[in-house]
Design a protein around this motif. Structure first.
Motif, PDB file in Angstrom:
ATOM      1  N   GLY A 175       0.793  -1.222   0.000  1.00 46.09           N
ATOM      2  CA  GLY A 175       0.000   0.000   0.000  1.00 46.09           C
ATOM      3  C   GLY A 175       0.823   1.268   0.000  1.00 46.09           C
ATOM      4  O   GLY A 175       0.287   2.358   0.243  1.00 46.09           O
ATOM      5  N   TYR A 176       2.131   1.156  -0.285  1.00 43.44           N
ATOM      6  CA  TYR A 176       3.008   2.325  -0.290  1.00 43.44           C
ATOM      7  C   TYR A 176       3.764   2.404  -1.622  1.00 43.44           C
ATOM      8  O   TYR A 176       4.916   1.986  -1.723  1.00 43.44           O
ATOM      9  CB  TYR A 176       4.007   2.264   0.866  1.00 43.44           C
ATOM     10  N   GLU A 191       5.782  -1.252   9.457  1.00 46.38           N
ATOM     11  CA  GLU A 191       4.942  -0.715  10.524  1.00 46.38           C
ATOM     12  C   GLU A 191       5.764  -0.146  11.672  1.00 46.38           C
ATOM     13  O   GLU A 191       5.339   0.781  12.358  1.00 46.38           O
ATOM     14  CB  GLU A 191       3.996  -1.800  11.044  1.00 46.38           C
ATOM     15  N   THR A 192       6.944  -0.701  11.899  1.00 49.91           N
ATOM     16  CA  THR A 192       7.795  -0.223  12.983  1.00 49.91           C
ATOM     17  C   THR A 192       9.094   0.380  12.466  1.00 49.91           C
ATOM     18  O   THR A 192      10.018   0.621  13.235  1.00 49.91           O
ATOM     19  CB  THR A 192       8.118  -1.379  13.951  1.00 49.91           C
ATOM     20  N   CYS A 193       9.159   0.614  11.163  1.00 50.24           N
ATOM     21  CA  CYS A 193      10.290   1.296  10.526  1.00 50.24           C
ATOM     22  C   CYS A 193      11.635   0.677  10.909  1.00 50.24           C
ATOM     23  O   CYS A 193      12.500   1.328  11.498  1.00 50.24           O
ATOM     24  CB  CYS A 193      10.293   2.786  10.862  1.00 50.24           C
ATOM     25  N   LEU A 228       5.405   6.504   3.950  1.00 50.49           N
ATOM     26  CA  LEU A 228       6.165   6.035   5.111  1.00 50.49           C
ATOM     27  C   LEU A 228       6.652   7.169   6.008  1.00 50.49           C
ATOM     28  O   LEU A 228       7.320   6.913   7.008  1.00 50.49           O
ATOM     29  CB  LEU A 228       7.367   5.201   4.653  1.00 50.49           C
ATOM     30  N   GLN A 229       6.313   8.410   5.678  1.00 46.69           N
ATOM     31  CA  GLN A 229       6.789   9.528   6.490  1.00 46.69           C
ATOM     32  C   GLN A 229       6.243   9.472   7.913  1.00 46.69           C
ATOM     33  O   GLN A 229       6.898   9.938   8.849  1.00 46.69           O
ATOM     34  CB  GLN A 229       6.392  10.857   5.835  1.00 46.69           C
ATOM     35  N   TYR A 230       5.061   8.905   8.094  1.00 43.84           N
ATOM     36  CA  TYR A 230       4.476   8.839   9.428  1.00 43.84           C
ATOM     37  C   TYR A 230       4.984   7.630  10.209  1.00 43.84           C
ATOM     38  O   TYR A 230       4.955   7.624  11.438  1.00 43.84           O
ATOM     39  CB  TYR A 230       2.953   8.801   9.319  1.00 43.84           C
ATOM     40  N   LEU A 231       5.437   6.616   9.500  1.00 40.32           N
ATOM     41  CA  LEU A 231       5.957   5.429  10.167  1.00 40.32           C
ATOM     42  C   LEU A 231       7.443   5.566  10.473  1.00 40.32           C
ATOM     43  O   LEU A 231       7.928   5.017  11.466  1.00 40.32           O
ATOM     44  CB  LEU A 231       5.719   4.191   9.289  1.00 40.32           C
ATOM     45  N   THR A 277      10.705  10.889   0.592  1.00 41.16           N
ATOM     46  CA  THR A 277      10.275  11.662  -0.573  1.00 41.16           C
ATOM     47  C   THR A 277       9.519  12.876  -0.054  1.00 41.16           C
ATOM     48  O   THR A 277       8.290  12.885   0.050  1.00 41.16           O
ATOM     49  CB  THR A 277       9.377  10.812  -1.494  1.00 41.16           C
ATOM     50  N   SER A 278      10.271  13.903   0.319  1.00 39.15           N
ATOM     51  CA  SER A 278       9.676  15.080   0.948  1.00 39.15           C
ATOM     52  C   SER A 278      10.559  16.291   0.709  1.00 39.15           C
ATOM     53  O   SER A 278      11.694  16.184   0.230  1.00 39.15           O
ATOM     54  CB  SER A 278       9.517  14.858   2.460  1.00 39.15           C
ATOM     55  N   SER A 279      10.039  17.456   1.088  1.00 38.52           N
ATOM     56  CA  SER A 279      10.780  18.705   0.912  1.00 38.52           C
ATOM     57  C   SER A 279      11.977  18.795   1.847  1.00 38.52           C
ATOM     58  O   SER A 279      12.900  19.580   1.605  1.00 38.52           O
ATOM     59  CB  SER A 279       9.853  19.905   1.150  1.00 38.52           C
TER      60      SER A 279
END
Length: 269
Positions: free
Chosen positions: A118-119, A180-182, A218-221, A239-241
């Protein structure tokens, strides 16, 4: 080789790890392993231990390889720092453990595709190539140019050997709850296995450095914009600023690979 994972947050994850000669990362139990400050990251260890969970190892015995000021090299179980000795690589005592930024990187960027979990990835290979090498793909712009400018031309990215690939690790099909736990070490180890399957082990081994681009979901995980090994060959980028799209963040993580602790520096992007 003993490395430190710079997570740039307060996660209670293992921050010490072993980087094996084949590139695999073995995290060490941070509740029992805490080397004294006299022992440098980059030390080569001969380690035995107990496998706990998620690939984490609790060391039970470890020796390090040192060379005295007289050039006598050996394995030792002493952690006392001799001011005239240095940690070294067992097969070549003349080679320092931390790499030197005096030649262009042969960089492989792995865009992680966790669509099965899902990512899906948030960038493609063309975008990544442009970010690192500039719009012409020749290294005269982009992050490669920043590397060159900040090192007076002694350090950069080899545009001819640069490669970006979308890889699909098997992490979401394992019981380790990698995403889920990175579990950042499993993310890298699984991506390496997928990349070797895709491009071949010989091609993979020709690269000197590796970057893992995580999907936006995955930024929140994984609550860090970027992370790296100090020293080492690997960096992780969201994948972010504040991750992949910020050259200063990529620069900072890359310098960690060369043993530079530049957390306190400020780059203007």
């Amino acid at each position: 080789m003993l490395v430190h994972a710079d997570l740039h947050n307060s996660q209670n994850d293992p921050v010490w790890a072993i980087s094996r000669d084949d590139g695999a990362i073995i995290p060490l139990d941070n509740t029992t392993f805490n080397p004294p400050p006299e022992v440098h990251v980059g030390a080569y260890l001969n380690l035995t231990g107990e496998l706990l969970y998620d690939g984490i190892v609790r060391p039970t015995a470890y020796d390090r390889f040192v060379c005295s000021g007289f050039g006598i090299c050996s394995w030792t179980d002493s952690w006392r720092k001799d001011p005239y000795s240095r940690d070294d690589y067992p097969s070549d005592p003349s080679t320092p453990t931390s790499p030197k930024a005096t030649s262009p990187q042969r960089l492989l960027v792995m865009i992680l595709n966790y669509s099965a979990c899902g990512y899906p990835p948030g960038v493609n290979t063309s975008t990544v190539r442009s970010l690192f090498l500039g719009p012409n793909g020749d290294g005269t712009a982009g992050i490669a140019l920043k590397y060159s400018q900040c090192s007076y031309g002694t350090f950069g990215i080899d545009a001819l050997s640069f490669r970006a690939e979308v890889v699909a690790p098997s992490s979401c099909n394992t019981p380790a709850n990698t995403l889920e736990t990175c579990k950042w070490w499993n993310i890298a180890n699984d991506a390496d296995a997928a990349a070797k399957s895709l491009i071949g082990a010989a091609t993979y081994n020709a690269f000197t450095h590796f970057a893992y681009v995580l999907p936006p979901g995955l930024q929140y995980l994984c609550p860090w914009p970027s992370m790296s090994l100090l020293p080492g060959q690997k960096i992780w980028l969201q994948t972010s600023s504040q991750g992949l799209n910020r050259w200063a963040a990529v620069m900072q993580m890359t310098l960690h690979n060369y043993g530079a602790n530049v957390t306190q520096w400020r780059f203007h992007s």
